[in-house]
Enzyme design. Structure first.
Site, PDB file in Angstrom:
ATOM      1  N   LYS A  36      78.731 -49.247  29.018  1.00  0.00           N
ATOM      2  CA  LYS A  36      78.298 -48.961  30.394  1.00  0.00           C
ATOM      3  C   LYS A  36      79.427 -49.273  31.380  1.00  0.00           C
ATOM      4  CE  LYS A  36      76.207 -53.560  30.551  1.00  0.00           C
ATOM      5  NZ  LYS A  36      74.964 -54.306  30.313  1.00  0.00           N
ATOM      6  N   ARG A 134      63.587 -58.701  34.283  1.00  0.00           N
ATOM      7  CA  ARG A 134      64.256 -57.575  34.935  1.00  0.00           C
ATOM      8  C   ARG A 134      63.443 -56.302  34.683  1.00  0.00           C
ATOM      9  NH1 ARG A 134      70.599 -57.064  33.478  1.00  0.00           N
ATOM     10  NH2 ARG A 134      69.769 -56.257  31.543  1.00  0.00           N
ATOM     11  N   HIS A 162      66.185 -58.656  25.913  1.00  0.00           N
ATOM     12  CA  HIS A 162      67.503 -59.078  26.397  1.00  0.00           C
ATOM     13  C   HIS A 162      67.443 -60.554  26.794  1.00  0.00           C
ATOM     14  CE1 HIS A 162      71.528 -58.367  27.790  1.00  0.00           C
ATOM     15  NE2 HIS A 162      71.264 -58.584  29.059  1.00  0.00           N
ATOM     16  N   ARG A 218      74.244 -55.687  20.097  1.00  0.00           N
ATOM     17  CA  ARG A 218      74.727 -54.925  21.259  1.00  0.00           C
ATOM     18  C   ARG A 218      75.912 -55.623  21.935  1.00  0.00           C
ATOM     19  NH1 ARG A 218      68.992 -55.418  22.748  1.00  0.00           N
ATOM     20  NH2 ARG A 218      69.697 -56.700  24.491  1.00  0.00           N
ATOM     21  N   TYR A 262      97.556 -58.784  58.249  1.00  0.00           N
ATOM     22  CA  TYR A 262      96.455 -58.780  59.224  1.00  0.00           C
ATOM     23  C   TYR A 262      95.987 -60.191  59.557  1.00  0.00           C
ATOM     24  CZ  TYR A 262      95.565 -53.765  58.436  1.00  0.00           C
ATOM     25  OH  TYR A 262      95.655 -52.406  58.369  1.00  0.00           O
ATOM     26  N   CYS A 309      95.428 -56.276  51.888  1.00  0.00           N
ATOM     27  CA  CYS A 309      95.020 -55.102  52.676  1.00  0.00           C
ATOM     28  C   CYS A 309      94.311 -54.097  51.766  1.00  0.00           C
ATOM     29  CB  CYS A 309      96.235 -54.440  53.314  1.00  0.00           C
ATOM     30  SG  CYS A 309      97.291 -55.571  54.236  1.00  0.00           S
ATOM     31  N   ASP A 311      95.355 -51.129  50.710  1.00  0.00           N
ATOM     32  CA  ASP A 311      96.218 -50.474  49.720  1.00  0.00           C
ATOM     33  C   ASP A 311      97.506 -51.238  49.436  1.00  0.00           C
ATOM     34  OD1 ASP A 311      94.571 -48.008  50.185  1.00  0.00           O
ATOM     35  OD2 ASP A 311      95.580 -48.172  52.129  1.00  0.00           O
TER      36      ASP A 311
END
Ligand SMILES: *Cc1c(COP(=O)(O)O)cnc(C)c1O
Length: 370
Positions: A36, A134, A162, A218, A262, A309, A311
Site C-alpha cells: 500500500k 478501526r 489486525h 502480511r 524565511y 523552504c 523546494d
C-alpha cells in the site's frame, strides 16, 4: 525528453529481495507482501515485480486505485484490498477480480448481487475487529458475519484481524486479540463452514508472535528493511532498501551576523559556507527539520540551517573541507563511514519510520538498482 532532477530516492531491489528471503525463513505461512501507499514510498510496480521474481503471488493494498494500477501490470497475481471498501466501486471490484476485505453485511450483500449480475463469484476476506477499533466485525456483530457465509456468488476465501500492539514489548493485548480471533474461527468451523485462509500477522507479529502466523502473514515495513518499532531490535538482519539523495545546487560564503532563509530564524555566528540543496517540504523533507536536521556531505554531518523552504534547503558545510557544486548530499542512507537511517530522521520529528518513507513525495524520482 529526459529530465533528470538532482534529487532522487535510490531503491535497492536486491536488498528488498534479500529481506523477502530472510523473512521467509521465519515462517512457513504464505507471504502476502503489503504494498500500500506505493509500497511505503518505494514504488509499488517495481517492488511487486521484484517480489514476484521471488515467488510472491498475492499482495495487499489499501486502495482500489492501487489494486487497479497493479492489475494492469500483473494479471496473474492476487490483490487483496485490506483497507476501506469503496461501496460505489463494487462493479469494478468484481469485474477486475479484486479480493476485498469485508467488514459490513451490506458490503457482502452488494458484492454477492453484483457477482450474480456478472455471472461471477466474488472472493472476499472477512475483516474482524478484535481490538484495533478501526474496521471489522466486532463480537456483537458476529451473527452478521455468519450471514455473509450464506450469500450466493460469494467465496469467503479468508478471514483476518489486525493487531494494535504486536510491535510492543508487552504482547499481552496482542495475545488477547489472537485468542478472540481464534475463538471466532473455531465457532465458524463448528457451524460447518470452511474458510481456508486465516491471517493476522503484520511485521510486529511476524517477528514476535509465531503463533499468530496462521495460514498467511502480511509483512509490510520489514520488507523495506525497517523495524516496526523501537522495541524490536535492529539486529533482525534486514537491510534498508531506500536512500535519499540530492546534489548541491549553489554554494557560497556568508559573512558573520547575516540571516538565512524565511523568517530569519538562523544567524551566522562565523563566516559560514552555505550549501543549497534543491529540495524542500514539497518533497517530503519536513519543515520541522528547520535548524535541526542533519544530512551527510562527503561522509560527514552538516546541519540544516534556517527554515526548510518548499523546494530548497540550506546547509552549513563550513566544517567539511572542499565542498563543491554538484556534490552529493545524503538525506537518508550511507555515505562513507556514517549513515542517517530512517529511524534517526523519525526521532528528530517525533514520528515513526513508516511516516518518513511514505512521506517522500511523488515528485522525487525513484532510481532503481539491482
Ligand atoms: C499496513 C498493514 C499491514 C502491514 O503492517 P506492517 O506493520 O507494515 O507490517 C498488515 N495488515 C494490515 C491490515 C495493514 O493495514
Amino acid at each position: 525528453m529526459d529530465i533528470r532532477r538532482p534529487v532522487w530516492a535510490e531503491i535497492d531491489l536486491s536488498a528488498l529481495q534479500r529481506n523477502y528471503d530472510r523473512i521467509a525463513t521465519l515462517t512457513s505461512s504464505e507471504m502476502m507482501p503489503i504494498v500500500k501507499a506505493d509500497a511505503y514510498g518505494h514504488g509499488a510496480l517495481q517492488v511487486v515485480q521484484a517480489l514476484y521474481e521471488k515467488g510472491a503471488r498475492r499482495f495487499g493494498v489499501a486502495l482500489l486505485e492501487e489494486a487497479i494500477e497493479l492489475r494492469k501490470a500483473f494479471q496473474d497475481i492476487k490483490l487483496v484490498l485490506i483497507g476501506t471498501l469503496p461501496m460505489d466501486s463494487i462493479e469494478m471490484i468484481v469485474k477486475e477480480g479484486i479480493i476485498c476485505g469485508v467488514y459490513r453485511l451490506e458490503q457482502a450483500v452488494l458484492l454477492s448481487k453484483e457477482a450474480k449480475k456478472q455471472g461471477k463469484q466474488a472472493v472476499i476476506h472477512l475483516k474482524v475487529d478484535t481490538g484495533m477499533g478501526r474496521i471489522g466485525f466486532r463480537e456483537e456483530n458476529w451473527e452478521e458475519l455468519f450471514d455473509c457465509l450464506k450469500l450466493p456468488n460469494l467465496f469467503v476465501e479468508g478471514i483476518f484481524t489486525h493487531f494494535a500492539t504486536a510491535d510492543h514489548a508487552d504482547l499481552g493485548f496482542a495475545q488477547e486479540q489472537l485468542k478472540k480471533f481464534l475463538e471466532l474461527t473455531d465457532k465458524i468451523k463448528t457451524k460447518g463452514a470452511h474458510i481456508p485462509i486465516r491471517h493476522a500477522a503484520n511485521s510486529g507479529a511476524l517477528l514476535q508472535l509465531p503463533e499468530a502466523h496462521l495460514d498467511l502473514v502480511r509483512p509490510g515495513i520489514i520488507l523495506y528493511g525497517l523495524a516496526p518499532s523501537q522495541y524490536i531490535g535492529k539486529d533482525i538482519g534486514l537491510e534498508p532498501v531506500l536512500s535519499w539523495r540530492a546534489r548541491i545546487s549553489h554554494i557560497k560564503t556568508v559573512p558573520q551576523g547575516e540571516t538565512i532563509s524565511y523568517g530569519r530564524t538562523f544567524r551566522t555566528a562565523y563566516p559560514t559556507r552555505v550549501a543549497t540543496i534543491p529540495l524542500g517540504y514539497a518533497d517530503g523533507l519536513r519543515r520541522s527539520l528547520s535548524n535541526r536536521g542533519e544530512v551527510l556531505v562527503k561522509g560527514r554531518r552538516a546541519t540544516i540551517i534556517g527554515r526548510v523552504c518548499m523546494d530548497q534547503t540550506l546547509l552549513d558545510v563550513s566544517k567539511i573541507p572542499d565542498v563543491q557544486m554538484e556534490d552529493e548530499v545524503t538525506l537518508l542512507g550511507t555515505d562513507g563511514y556514517d549513515r542517517i537511517d530512517v529511524d534517526e530522521m523519525a526521532s528528530w520529528l517525533n514520528t515513526i519510520n513508516y511516516e518518513i518513507v511514505c512521506g517522500i513525495a511523488k515528485r522525487v524520482p525513484r532510481v532503481y538498482r539491482k
